[in-house]
Design an enzyme around this catalytic site. Structure first.
Site, PDB file in Angstrom:
ATOM      1  N   GLU A 296       0.944  -1.261   0.076  1.00 47.16           N
ATOM      2  CA  GLU A 296      -0.126   0.018   0.121  1.00 47.16           C
ATOM      3  C   GLU A 296       0.997   1.304   0.114  1.00 47.16           C
ATOM      4  OE1 GLU A 296      -2.903  -0.170   3.026  1.00 47.16           O
ATOM      5  OE2 GLU A 296      -3.282  -2.200   2.742  1.00 47.16           O
ATOM      6  N   LEU A 297       1.756   1.300  -0.889  1.00 49.96           N
ATOM      7  CA  LEU A 297       2.861   2.389  -0.785  1.00 49.96           C
ATOM      8  C   LEU A 297       2.256   3.621  -1.033  1.00 49.96           C
ATOM      9  CD1 LEU A 297       5.774   3.115  -0.828  1.00 49.96           C
ATOM     10  CD2 LEU A 297       6.238   2.462  -3.204  1.00 49.96           C
TER      11      LEU A 297
END
Ligand code: 9MR
Length: 382
Positions: A296-297
Site C-alpha cells: 500500500e505504498l
C-alpha cells in the site's frame, strides 16, 4: 417546444435510478510514458489500488492497464462489502453459522482484472475495521449493546466466510488472485497485550484472544486456490517493537506452512522511516523465508511546490532502487510492489489538507514521483 396547454394531469411521474456523474477533464497523452510493469518485469509485479469508479473511466483504464500488471481493490473486497445484513438478519437461525454473502462488489474488480489480464491482490479476508459489529453478535443484531457471539459460533462463521469467498473466487475467476491478505493489522503494540496483539478495537481479539489468527490462515489454506500466497499485512511494520511482534507471530505460522508472505503496507512520510530502518525491516521479514510484498505504498506529502515534488521523486527513486537491488541480490524475495492509488486527488490521505502522495496528478499527468519510480536519470537520487 413547450406545450403550453398541458395540465398537471398530463404530466408523468418519472423515476430516475443509477445516475452517475463524471467530471470530464482535457489533458495530455500518456501513451508514450515508460512502463513501470515493463521496467520491473524481471523483478516483481507492480500494482495499483483502485476504487470502483475508476474501472469505468477510459483514461484511467488506459493508464492502469499500460503501467501496472496487478491491482488491489481499495474497499470492495472487504467484509463490510461482502457480508449481507439483509439476508443474514432475515433468518438468523438459517444463517447462524453460515453467513449470507453478496459478491456483486467483489465481481467488479474481479471482472475488470479478468478482462484486462491483470493479476489481483485479494484485500482483505479478516480485519478489525470495515467489518460490521452485527457480524460479531449472536443474532446478527445492529443494536450497539447486543452481546457478542461465542467463540464456537464465530469459528464456524469464520470458516464459512473464508470458504464461500475463496471458493467463489476460485470457481469464477481462477488464476486471477495471486496473493490474499488473510489477516490485516492484527498487531498493535500500544494496546499493551503480551505478543503485541491488537485488542481494544478488535472484536476478533475480544472473542478469541489471539487464536483467530492461526484459524484464519488455516481456513485460508484449506480453501484458497493452489499456488495462491497467503499474507499477513500491516502498517508501520518497520517500527522495531511491531516488527519483532509480527516476526514472532509469523514464525510459528510459517513453520505450520500456512503463511507465505508479509505485506508491508508502507504508508510512509518524506522523512520517516529512514531508509536504513525500512531496509532493515524488509530484510528481517525476508529472513523468515517468506515473500515480501509492498502492498500500500504512498508518501504523505503536504506541499506541491516544484521542490516538494522533486523531493518526492527522489524518495520514490530510493525506494524502488532498494526494492530492485534487494530482489536482484536475493536479499529479499520481493514479489510485488503496489502503490495505494492512481492519482493524488483520490488518495485516502486527503482530509482537511490536500496531499500529493502518488505518481499521477489530478489531471492524470505523471509527476516526478512517477519518474523516480521508473529510476529515470533526470531524478536526483540524493
Ligand atoms: O483506501 C481505503 C479507504 O478508501 C477507506 O476509506 C479506508 C477505510 O478504513 O481504508 C483504506 O484502505 C486502508 C487499507 O484497507 C488497509 N490499510 C490502510 C489503508 C488506508 O487507510
Amino acid at each position: 417546444e413547450y406545450n403550453t396547454s398541458a395540465t398537471p394531469d398530463d404530466l408523468l411521474d418519472i423515476y430516475i435510478d443509477d445516475i452517475e456523474i463524471y467530471e470530464v477533464r482535457v489533458v495530455g497523452d500518456n501513451a508514450n510514458l515508460p512502463k513501470l510493469c515493463e521496467i520491473y518485469k524481471e523483478d516483481f509485479k507492480v500494482g495499483v489500488a483502485l476504487m470502483d469508479f475508476e474501472l469505468k473511466d477510459e483514461r484511467r483504464v488506459n493508464l492502469i492497464t499500460t503501467q501496472f500488471n496487478s491491482i488491489t481493490m481499495g474497499n470492495e473486497m472487504k467484509p463490510e462489502n461482502i457480508l449481507d445484513y439483509k439476508t443474514c438478519s432475515s433468518d438468523v437461525k438459517k444463517y447462524m453459522t453460515e453467513p449470507a454473502l453478496n459478491f456483486s462488489k467483489l465481481d467488479l474488480g474481479m471482472k475488470f482484472a479478468k478482462e484486462h489480464q491483470l493479476s489481483m491482490r485479494g484485500h482483505t479476508l479478516l480485519w478489525h475495521q470495515q467489518t460490521p459489529r452485527w457480524f460479531f453478535t449472536k443474532n446478527y443484531s445492529r443494536d450497539p449493546n447486543a452481546p457478542l457471539a461465542s467463540k464456537e459460533i464465530m469459528t464456524k462463521r469464520l470458516e464459512s466466510y473464508m470458504k464461500q469467498v475463496l471458493t467463489y473466487c476460485n470457481t469464477n475467476y481462477p488464476g486471477i488472485i495471486y496473493a490474499w491478505d488473510v489477516v490485516n493489522e492484527a498487531i498493535n503494540v500500544e494496546d499493551g497485550i503480551k505478543g503485541g496483539y491488537r485488542s481494544k478495537d478488535s472484536y476478533w481479539y475480544q472473542i478469541f484472544g489471539s487464536e483467530y489468527i492461526e484459524l484464519a490462515f488455516t481456513y485460508a489454506r484449506k480453501y484458497a486456490e493452489e499456488g495462491v500466497s497467503l499474507f499477513y499485512n500491516d502498517y508501520n511494520c518497520f517500527e522495531k517493537s511491531k516488527l519483532f511482534a509480527i516476526c514472532t507471530m509469523a514464525e510459528d505460522l510459517v513453520k505450520k506452512g500456512i503463511l507465505d508472505g508479509i505485506g508491508m503496507q508502507s504508508h510512509i512520510k518524506m522523512d520517516y522511516p529512514s531508509m536504513t530502518d525500512y531496509e532493515y525491516a524488509i530484510k528481517k521479514y525476508a529472513s523468515l523465508g517468506v515473500e515480501v510484498q509492498i502492498t500500500e505504498l504512498d508518501i504523505d506529502l503536504a506541499g506541491n511546490s516544484l521542490e516538494d515534488l522533486t523531493k518526492l521523486g527522489t524518495r520514490y527513486k530510493k525506494l524502488f532502487s532498494l526494492y530492485q537491488s534487494l530482489k536482484e541480490t536475493k536479499q529479499a524475495n520481493i514479489t510485488s510492489v503496489t502503490v495505494w492509488g492512481l492519482s493524488d486527488d483520490y488518495s485516502w490521505l486527503n482530509g482537511d489538507k490536500r496531499k500529493y502522495p502518488l505518481f499521477f496528478d489530478d489531471n492524470l499527468l505523471p509527476k516526478a514521483a512517477f519518474y523516480g519510480a521508473c529510476l529515470d536519470e533526470s531524478i536526483p537520487l540524493y
